[in-house]
Write a protein that holds these residues in place. Structure first.
Motif, PDB file in Angstrom:
ATOM      1  N   MET A 192       2.353   1.756  -0.009  1.00  0.00           N
ATOM      2  CA  MET A 192       3.341   1.402   1.253  1.00  0.00           C
ATOM      3  C   MET A 192       4.465   0.319   0.901  1.00  0.00           C
ATOM      4  SD  MET A 192       0.434   1.171   3.994  1.00  0.00           S
ATOM      5  CE  MET A 192       1.207  -0.011   4.951  1.00  0.00           C
ATOM      6  N   GLY A 246       6.755   1.972  -1.064  1.00  0.00           N
ATOM      7  CA  GLY A 246       7.759   3.016  -0.284  1.00  0.00           C
ATOM      8  C   GLY A 246       8.614   2.341   0.309  1.00  0.00           C
ATOM      9  N   LEU A 247       8.364   1.206   0.896  1.00  0.00           N
ATOM     10  CA  LEU A 247       9.587   0.275   1.578  1.00  0.00           C
ATOM     11  C   LEU A 247      10.491  -0.216   0.805  1.00  0.00           C
ATOM     12  CD1 LEU A 247      10.402  -1.162   4.207  1.00  0.00           C
ATOM     13  CD2 LEU A 247       8.760  -3.010   3.677  1.00  0.00           C
ATOM     14  N   GLN A 277      11.355   1.081  -2.208  1.00  0.00           N
ATOM     15  CA  GLN A 277      12.346   2.189  -2.557  1.00  0.00           C
ATOM     16  C   GLN A 277      13.419   2.796  -1.686  1.00  0.00           C
ATOM     17  OE1 GLN A 277       9.738   5.549  -4.095  1.00  0.00           O
ATOM     18  NE2 GLN A 277      11.704   6.683  -4.716  1.00  0.00           N
ATOM     19  N   GLN A 278      12.789   2.798  -0.324  1.00  0.00           N
ATOM     20  CA  GLN A 278      13.833   3.264   0.820  1.00  0.00           C
ATOM     21  C   GLN A 278      14.745   1.961   1.144  1.00  0.00           C
ATOM     22  OE1 GLN A 278      13.001   5.958   2.526  1.00  0.00           O
ATOM     23  NE2 GLN A 278      15.156   5.883   3.631  1.00  0.00           N
ATOM     24  N   LEU A 304      15.974   0.413  -1.638  1.00  0.00           N
ATOM     25  CA  LEU A 304      16.961   0.344  -2.554  1.00  0.00           C
ATOM     26  C   LEU A 304      17.961   1.613  -2.333  1.00  0.00           C
ATOM     27  CD1 LEU A 304      17.380  -0.238  -5.441  1.00  0.00           C
ATOM     28  CD2 LEU A 304      15.824   1.718  -6.053  1.00  0.00           C
ATOM     29  N   LEU A 305      17.629   2.708  -1.543  1.00  0.00           N
ATOM     30  CA  LEU A 305      18.023   3.537  -1.203  1.00  0.00           C
ATOM     31  C   LEU A 305      19.270   3.204  -0.501  1.00  0.00           C
ATOM     32  CD1 LEU A 305      17.983   6.910  -1.874  1.00  0.00           C
ATOM     33  CD2 LEU A 305      16.813   6.989   0.461  1.00  0.00           C
ATOM     34  N   TRP A 306      19.165   2.577   0.803  1.00  0.00           N
ATOM     35  CA  TRP A 306      20.118   1.924   1.468  1.00  0.00           C
ATOM     36  C   TRP A 306      20.988   1.048   0.770  1.00  0.00           C
ATOM     37  CZ3 TRP A 306      17.738   0.037   6.738  1.00  0.00           C
ATOM     38  CH2 TRP A 306      16.918   0.937   7.445  1.00  0.00           C
ATOM     39  N   LEU A 346      21.953   0.778  -2.304  1.00  0.00           N
ATOM     40  CA  LEU A 346      22.720   1.663  -3.225  1.00  0.00           C
ATOM     41  C   LEU A 346      23.786   2.676  -2.460  1.00  0.00           C
ATOM     42  CD1 LEU A 346      20.439   2.198  -6.272  1.00  0.00           C
ATOM     43  CD2 LEU A 346      22.383   0.500  -6.205  1.00  0.00           C
ATOM     44  N   ALA A 347      23.335   2.874  -1.333  1.00  0.00           N
ATOM     45  CA  ALA A 347      24.261   3.674  -0.379  1.00  0.00           C
ATOM     46  C   ALA A 347      25.157   2.775   0.357  1.00  0.00           C
ATOM     47  CB  ALA A 347      23.552   4.462   0.634  1.00  0.00           C
ATOM     48  N   THR A 375      16.471  -6.368   5.763  1.00  0.00           N
ATOM     49  CA  THR A 375      15.424  -5.586   6.419  1.00  0.00           C
ATOM     50  C   THR A 375      14.218  -5.909   5.715  1.00  0.00           C
ATOM     51  OG1 THR A 375      16.721  -3.625   7.468  1.00  0.00           O
ATOM     52  CG2 THR A 375      14.671  -3.121   7.169  1.00  0.00           C
ATOM     53  N   GLU A 415      10.725  -7.063   7.040  1.00  0.00           N
ATOM     54  CA  GLU A 415       9.661  -6.292   6.973  1.00  0.00           C
ATOM     55  C   GLU A 415       8.457  -6.575   6.072  1.00  0.00           C
ATOM     56  OE1 GLU A 415       9.022  -4.325   9.347  1.00  0.00           O
ATOM     57  OE2 GLU A 415      11.278  -4.062  10.432  1.00  0.00           O
ATOM     58  N   LEU A 437       4.706  -6.267   7.375  1.00  0.00           N
ATOM     59  CA  LEU A 437       3.889  -5.348   6.481  1.00  0.00           C
ATOM     60  C   LEU A 437       2.614  -6.050   5.990  1.00  0.00           C
ATOM     61  CD1 LEU A 437       3.296  -2.652   5.538  1.00  0.00           C
ATOM     62  CD2 LEU A 437       4.754  -2.710   3.757  1.00  0.00           C
TER      63      LEU A 437
END
Lengths: 216, 216
Positions: free
Chosen positions: B173, B176-177, B179-180, B182-184, B186-187, B195, B199, B203
């Motif tokens: 968990m 996953g948080l 990684q998500q 990181l996606l945000w 780098l985008a 966040t 979070e 969590l």
DNA sequence: GAATTTTCTAGACAGTTGTCAAGAAAATAC
DNA sequence: GTATTTTCTTGACAACTGTCTAGAAAATTC
């Protein structure tokens, strides 16, 4: 006469466009199968062609270049990649049933579509290094989040409780769990499916039921 | 005499081994920098050599082949990749402080080491397609899980409550948080850091505090 | 059924890849 | 200071990459 001709031409043109689009889809499908088998790093155009019934030249007849093909692949991939749980959401009569069905569906696709899922994570990761797919990848990720959100919101509804988390975070958690179980599964750990089946309902409860504020 | 010679030889040999190992480490470092910049798919031996102070031939003097180099890279990567939170765990006086410090550290490394983290996810994904790194990747993943477990267990201890999840799931968990986010990040989404900071404590609470069994 | 258009193949191209070998350069040994 | 070993460079190699082109094959049009 002119009118009839034009109509005919349009019909033909549309048919051609359809056939053209059809073949593009067919080739993109071959490409996706190759990608799922070899991964992004080891997939070449010739390898893709060998996984189709055509020679490698066709790819440049139907796609401008490799990026064009791969972009098309990612777009086409969405349907396959975003696993739909709508039916489960619609059918479930109570929270427990929803949780069980949802967990079962996730475990099922973990087993059945492992190659496809690893391709998804591979492509999503590529988008961290390369601009070209990023927009499409983010769009797919949004859809996936949406699907998870459906389930979570419906589950909360059935329990008559609020969702205790932002949908993005809920998605991140389920996705993280799924990815980890995919890792286990592909590494040969047979407990992956069972663990996923057991932990998804537990996670659902945790997402919806709020901790007691008195205790901390 | 013979003895002295032998001792000398050993000393020399050890020094040579050390120098050899040192250069290997140095080259592996160049390789890791290249990988972090370009990603696994686009990293070539010549590119790696250009990111070092040597020519591409050296790589085959110090490594048997590309797989040997990359395997060494993954092993060496562990130190950089497994972010240590031991100090935070040791220093924190109460659960809230631990949560805040932990969240801050994660957010910090998300900002500072984004390239390194995306490389980690890239390599972990590669191991889903290729056998060669899999063992080392799984070992690193285990270490990462261990680090998260330390934090979670300590947090539960400070609250005098049991951890309500298996450590694997808890890790999945948090990962996953992360990684998500990181996606945000780098985008180009600037909310990622904030966040994550917000979070992670939420969590943590959710992982430790158990839902009330009466309600479902 | 001939003419035309669409579709596909085969091969060539320039550039890149991992690998290797011959020998220069540097360090070390004696 | 010479001999020997270690370290590194350079260039070559075969295989592979994405791309493009000429023309065969097939389909379509009239």
């Amino acid at each position: 006469m002119t009118e009839a001709k034009q109509r005919t031409r349009e019909r033909i043109s549309r048919r051609q466009v359809d056939k053209f689009a059809e073949r593009r889809a067919q080739l993109a499908d071959s490409a996706l199968r190759t990608l799922a088998e070899l991964g992004y790093a080891r997939t070449s155009l010739r390898e893709i062609a060998q996984n189709s019934e055509f020679s490698h030249g066709v790819l440049h007849y139907y796609f401008a270049d490799k990026v064009d093909l791969l972009t098309h692949c990612v777009r086409q991939f969405e349907e396959a990649c975003v696993t739909r749980y709508d039916e489960i959401v619609a059918r479930a009569n109570d929270a427990d049933e929803l949780a069980r069905e949802f967990a079962g569906a996730m475990a099922g696709t973990l087993d059945a579509d492992a190659q496809m899922h690893r391709l998804w994570y591979d492509l999503r990761n590529q988008s961290l290094f390369e601009e070209s797919f990023r927009a499409d990848v983010l769009e797919i990720d949004r859809r996936r989040e949406e699907m998870i959100t459906h389930v979570v919101v419906r589950y909360a509804e059935l329990l008559d409780r609020p969702v205790g988390l932002s949908t993005s975070v809920a998605y991140a958690m389920f996705d993280g769990l799924f990815q980890q179980m995919l890792l286990w599964h592909l590494a040969g750990d047979e407990r992956a499916t069972a663990t996923l089946t057991a932990e998804v309902p537990a996670l659902l409860r945790r997402v919806v039921v709020q901790p007691q504020p008195a205790d901390y």
